[in-house]
Design a protein around this motif. Structure first.
Motif, short mmCIF file in Angstrom:
data_model
loop_
_atom_site.label_atom_id
_atom_site.label_comp_id
_atom_site.label_asym_id
_atom_site.label_seq_id
_atom_site.Cartn_x
_atom_site.Cartn_y
_atom_site.Cartn_z
N LEU A 57 -18.64 -2.01 -0.20
CA LEU A 57 -19.66 -2.55 0.60
C LEU A 57 -19.81 -2.05 1.96
CD1 LEU A 57 -20.02 -6.33 -0.50
CD2 LEU A 57 -21.37 -4.32 -1.25
N PRO A 58 -18.74 -2.05 2.54
CA PRO A 58 -18.39 -1.50 4.16
C PRO A 58 -18.84 -0.04 4.07
CG PRO A 58 -16.56 -2.98 3.52
CD PRO A 58 -17.21 -2.93 2.43
N LEU A 59 -18.39 0.74 2.90
CA LEU A 59 -18.80 2.29 3.11
C LEU A 59 -20.00 2.35 3.07
CD1 LEU A 59 -17.84 5.32 2.60
CD2 LEU A 59 -17.58 4.57 0.46
N GLY A 60 -20.75 1.68 2.26
CA GLY A 60 -22.29 1.79 2.00
C GLY A 60 -22.79 1.34 3.44
N CYS A 62 -21.45 1.71 6.42
CA CYS A 62 -21.07 2.50 7.67
C CYS A 62 -22.03 4.20 7.34
CB CYS A 62 -19.87 2.98 7.20
SG CYS A 62 -18.70 1.60 7.97
N LEU A 63 -22.43 4.26 6.08
CA LEU A 63 -23.10 5.32 5.60
C LEU A 63 -24.77 5.02 6.24
CD1 LEU A 63 -22.14 6.56 2.07
CD2 LEU A 63 -21.78 7.61 4.28
N ALA A 64 -25.24 3.77 6.21
CA ALA A 64 -26.45 3.40 6.42
C ALA A 64 -26.74 3.58 7.79
CB ALA A 64 -26.63 2.08 6.12
N ILE A 65 -25.68 3.24 9.02
CA ILE A 65 -26.00 3.09 10.34
C ILE A 65 -25.11 3.92 11.13
CG2 ILE A 65 -26.68 0.65 9.99
CD1 ILE A 65 -23.80 0.06 11.61
N GLY A 66 -24.12 4.74 10.35
CA GLY A 66 -23.33 5.74 11.01
C GLY A 66 -23.93 6.94 11.58
N ASN A 67 -23.51 7.73 12.45
CA ASN A 67 -24.09 8.89 12.75
C ASN A 67 -22.70 9.78 13.18
OD1 ASN A 67 -25.64 11.03 13.65
ND2 ASN A 67 -25.81 9.95 15.66
N HIS A 72 -24.67 13.09 5.57
CA HIS A 72 -25.79 13.21 4.43
C HIS A 72 -24.99 14.00 3.29
CE1 HIS A 72 -28.90 12.16 7.13
NE2 HIS A 72 -28.80 13.14 8.12
N THR A 73 -23.94 14.68 3.64
CA THR A 73 -23.17 15.24 2.31
C THR A 73 -22.33 14.15 1.65
OG1 THR A 73 -22.99 17.24 3.68
CG2 THR A 73 -21.27 16.80 1.81
N LEU A 74 -21.96 13.02 2.34
CA LEU A 74 -21.19 11.96 1.84
C LEU A 74 -22.06 11.13 1.22
CD1 LEU A 74 -18.43 10.73 1.34
CD2 LEU A 74 -18.76 9.64 3.64
N SER A 75 -23.29 10.93 1.57
CA SER A 75 -24.43 10.02 0.98
C SER A 75 -24.74 10.70 -0.53
CB SER A 75 -25.68 9.92 1.87
OG SER A 75 -25.27 9.21 3.01
N VAL A 76 -25.10 11.87 -0.22
CA VAL A 76 -25.27 12.76 -1.59
C VAL A 76 -24.20 12.40 -2.87
CG1 VAL A 76 -25.88 14.95 -2.76
CG2 VAL A 76 -26.94 14.35 -0.53
N ALA A 129 -23.57 2.86 -2.93
CA ALA A 129 -25.01 3.60 -2.74
C ALA A 129 -26.12 2.58 -2.71
CB ALA A 129 -25.14 4.44 -3.92
N ILE A 130 -26.02 1.59 -3.47
CA ILE A 130 -26.74 0.44 -3.46
C ILE A 130 -26.81 -0.39 -1.91
CG2 ILE A 130 -27.53 -1.79 -4.29
CD1 ILE A 130 -26.47 -0.76 -7.07
#
Length: 246
Positions: A57-60, A62-67, A72-76, A129-130
């Motif tokens: 949950l924290p990882l998702g 962080c991927l959503a609002i982090g810069n 993008h590579t980590l999201s993929v 991812a969700i």
């Protein structure tokens, strides 16, 4: 004159009915084998989902609002790992926990802890991812407001996780479903040892191959009922929370 014993072959429908009758008899009498396997399954899958909540949950979020570089590579990568073959994960965990592996000294192979570890690696990417999608939608609505309030990056993550907690039930349930229905990884790292690492899915596979269909069906019924009950409970809790808190 000796009499020849003739084997009785049941018609297909009679065999079907007899198998299900024996399966429900195991459930009605609270068979010790069934109870022990179900409890271990809930312990292993519950532990994996808890770890998935702590990390996924924290990882998702962080991927959503982090810069940051590589976002993008980590999201993929997270999206790709959602469908990672469980047997591949099982082999990787086996190599890590084997005697010649980096974690071999801990003696975790063929224990419930190894099974929790393997299932955690399967549910974390799915839940992350969700969560990323849910938090990303919320971030688009509240980004300016949070910036005006001078929230730090981590404060924004924790605030949105709390605000979206009811929607994130979907991520938790998806992780639970992946964990409880898993066979390959837990079979490899757990060894399917009787009264030690035998869970519902591995027992169903084993007993079906042995021809003990009543036990396999009994465990299958329990597995389906548990997943449906947890989903119904989560749906009811989410509905109650949405009516109370809006």
């Amino acid at each position: 004159m000796s009499k020849r014993r003739r084997s009785v072959i049941l018609p297909p429908m009679s065999l079907f009915a007899a198998t299900f009758s024996e399966a429900f008899s195991l459930l009605a009498t609270f068979d010790d084998r069934v109870a022990e396997i179900v409890v271990l399954s809930l312990r292993v899958s519950g532990g994996a989902v808890l770890i998935g909540m702590l990390f996924g949950l924290p990882l998702g979020a962080c991927l959503a609002i982090g810069n940051f570089p590589g976002k993008h590579t980590l999201s993929v990568l997270m999206n790709g790992l959602m469908g990672a073959p469980s047997v591949v994960v099982g082999v990787v965990v086996y190599l890590l926990l084997s005697r010649s592996g980096p974690l071999g000294d801990y003696g975790l192979l063929y224990t419930p802890a190894a099974m929790v570890f393997a299932q955690s690696l399967l549910v974390i990417p799915l839940m992350a991812a969700i969560t990323r999608q849910v938090i990303e939608d919320a971030w688009q609505r509240y980004a300016e407001e949070l910036r005006m309030m001078r929230f730090s990056w981590w404060q924004s993550v924790t605030t949105l996780l709390y605000d979206c907690r009811h929607s994130l039930v979907v991520a938790v349930l998806a992780g639970l479903g992946r964990a409880m229905s898993e066979v390959g990884a837990v079979m490899i790292v757990g060894g399917n040892i009787d009264r030690a690492t035998r869970v519902m899915t591995t027992t169903i596979a084993l007993e079906t191959s042995k021809g003990d269909l009543p036990l396999a069906i009994a465990l299958g019924v329990v597995l389906v009922v548990v997943i449906l009950a947890l989903n119904a409970f989560a749906f009811a809790m989410r509905g109650w929370a949405m009516r109370r808190y809006g």
